[in-house]
Design an enzyme around this catalytic site. Structure first.
Site, short mmCIF file in Angstrom:
data_model
loop_
_atom_site.label_atom_id
_atom_site.label_comp_id
_atom_site.label_asym_id
_atom_site.label_seq_id
_atom_site.Cartn_x
_atom_site.Cartn_y
_atom_site.Cartn_z
N ILE A 25 78.19 64.57 44.95
CA ILE A 25 78.39 63.78 46.16
C ILE A 25 78.10 62.31 45.91
O ILE A 25 78.86 61.43 46.33
CB ILE A 25 77.53 64.32 47.32
CG1 ILE A 25 77.97 65.74 47.69
CG2 ILE A 25 77.65 63.41 48.54
CD1 ILE A 25 77.08 66.42 48.69
N GLY A 42 74.72 63.10 41.72
CA GLY A 42 75.41 64.35 41.45
C GLY A 42 76.84 64.25 41.93
O GLY A 42 77.43 63.15 42.00
N HIS A 87 75.73 66.86 61.72
CA HIS A 87 75.78 67.67 60.51
C HIS A 87 77.15 68.31 60.33
O HIS A 87 77.30 69.53 60.18
CB HIS A 87 74.69 68.75 60.50
CG HIS A 87 74.31 69.18 59.10
ND1 HIS A 87 73.26 70.01 58.84
CD2 HIS A 87 74.85 68.88 57.88
CE1 HIS A 87 73.16 70.22 57.54
NE2 HIS A 87 74.13 69.54 56.94
N GLU A 137 66.48 71.32 62.16
CA GLU A 137 67.79 71.62 62.74
C GLU A 137 67.75 73.03 63.31
O GLU A 137 67.27 73.94 62.63
CB GLU A 137 68.88 71.51 61.67
CG GLU A 137 70.27 71.55 62.23
CD GLU A 137 71.35 71.28 61.17
OE1 GLU A 137 72.51 71.55 61.47
OE2 GLU A 137 71.01 70.82 60.06
N ARG A 183 70.08 65.89 53.38
CA ARG A 183 69.33 66.85 54.20
C ARG A 183 68.31 66.11 55.04
O ARG A 183 67.68 65.15 54.57
CB ARG A 183 68.61 67.87 53.31
CG ARG A 183 69.50 68.68 52.41
CD ARG A 183 70.46 69.56 53.16
NE ARG A 183 69.82 70.55 54.00
CZ ARG A 183 70.46 71.37 54.82
NH1 ARG A 183 71.77 71.29 54.93
NH2 ARG A 183 69.81 72.26 55.53
#
Length: 322
Positions: A156, A154, A286, A261, A232
């Site tokens: 990224i 995609g 992150h 997280e 993620r």
């Protein structure tokens, strides 16, 4: 139109342009949402922190709610089904962090290839010549000599490919949608795992991708390969990765995000990773998508989607299929 902002206020006020006239902004902070307080705003739009959980306890009790907008790219904390049933758009800021996250992926790769943490520590402790001598004995690898497999192509993944091409890497990718126009070799996922020196994850969290890197899939990796995760934390079984590092199946691991997280003291990377393997792991907290440019673009997109709602139009980047 009422806009409830469940995000960091200082960040919003620093990076957002002034809100258009006619919008009532209700600042609520980015902590754990208090459902009763959120419902009491009677907001038309919720703008929420990218990792915030928004469930039916909120969605089903806000009759005027029209849109829930993630501040970032992630949206897996939002109950998409409840929102769709209520006719509420769920939108994200797809693509706004592509450049920044791609840069972080390259940073983690280079840090691991060049043993940056170990050699920095040795230099600070007065062992610079010892570190240098070690490199004469075992030369450091060059990124340009690596085959890098991109899982997901995609915004990224594509940005990462553009940057890695400049290093001279041999690139391949796996994606649900083939993209021959980008000139990158497509591979089935198992083949990509088996042939890549570096595997970099760039897919969202879905029921199909959650824990996609686990004990079984790691056995398919090229022995000694590097795994990079700037997507993620939920994509990766942390315990399985630690075991693969111990066995040598994985050579190294770099991540910008771990699950759950916030990272708690019982995370396998804090409890089960032997100290002697610490130099084969590079972790950042992150922060890949937390750049000034990302926030500016994100808030521009949010206000564009709010304006579309006011005109009775469908917003862009809708992720819950309505």
């Amino acid at each position: 139109m009422k806009i409830a902002l469940l995000i960091n206020r200082e960040n919003f006020e620093t990076y957002s342009s002034p809100a258009p006239e006619g919008l009532e902004l209700i600042h609520m902070g980015n902590g754990e949402p208090d459902a009763k307080k959120v419902i009491a705003t009677d907001a038309d739009v919720l703008v929420v922190d990218a990792i915030m959980k928004v469930g039916p306890d909120i969605i089903e009790h806000m009759p005027n709610l029209k849109m829930i907008h993630s501040q970032g790219v992630a949206y897996n904390g939002i109950d998409l089904k409840s929102a769709a049933n209520a006719g509420v758009y769920v939108c994200n800021n797809a693509g706004v962090n592509a450049q920044a996250v791609a840069e972080q992926a390259v940073l983690l790769i280079l840090a691991l290839l060049r043993n940056f943490r170990l050699f920095e520590d040795m230099t600070y402790s007065g062992r610079q010549m010892e570190a240098k001598t070690a490199c004469f004995k075992n030369g450091l690898p060059e990124l340009g000599s690596m085959r890098v497999g991109l899982v997901g192509l995609g915004a990224i993944g594509t940005a990462a490919a553009e940057r890695l091409k400049a290093f001279g890497c041999r690139l391949c990718y796996f994606s649900r949608t083939k993209k021959p126009e980008l000139g990158i070799e497509y591979m089935p996922l198992d083949a990509l795992y088996a042939e890549s020196d570096i595997v970099s994850l760039h897919v969202p969290v879905t029921p199909e991708t959650e824990n996609m890197v686990n004990n079984e899939t790691l056995e398919k990796f090229k022995r000694g390969a590097m795994l990079i995760n700037t997507a993620r934390g939920e994509l990766v079984d942390s315990g399985a990765v630690v075991r693969a590092l111990k066995s040598g199946r994985l050579g190294s691991f770099g991540a910008d995000t771990l699950a759950p997280e916030p990272v708690l003291p019982d995370n396998p990377f804090l409890t089960a990773l032997p100290e002697e393997l610490r130099d084969r792991v590079a972790l950042s907290p992150h922060v890949a998508g937390i750049t000034a440019g990302c926030f500016i673009r994100a808030y521009e997109n949010v206000f564009k989607n709010i304006a579309a709602l006011e005109r009775g139009e469908r917003p862009v980047c809708v992720v819950n299929g309505i």
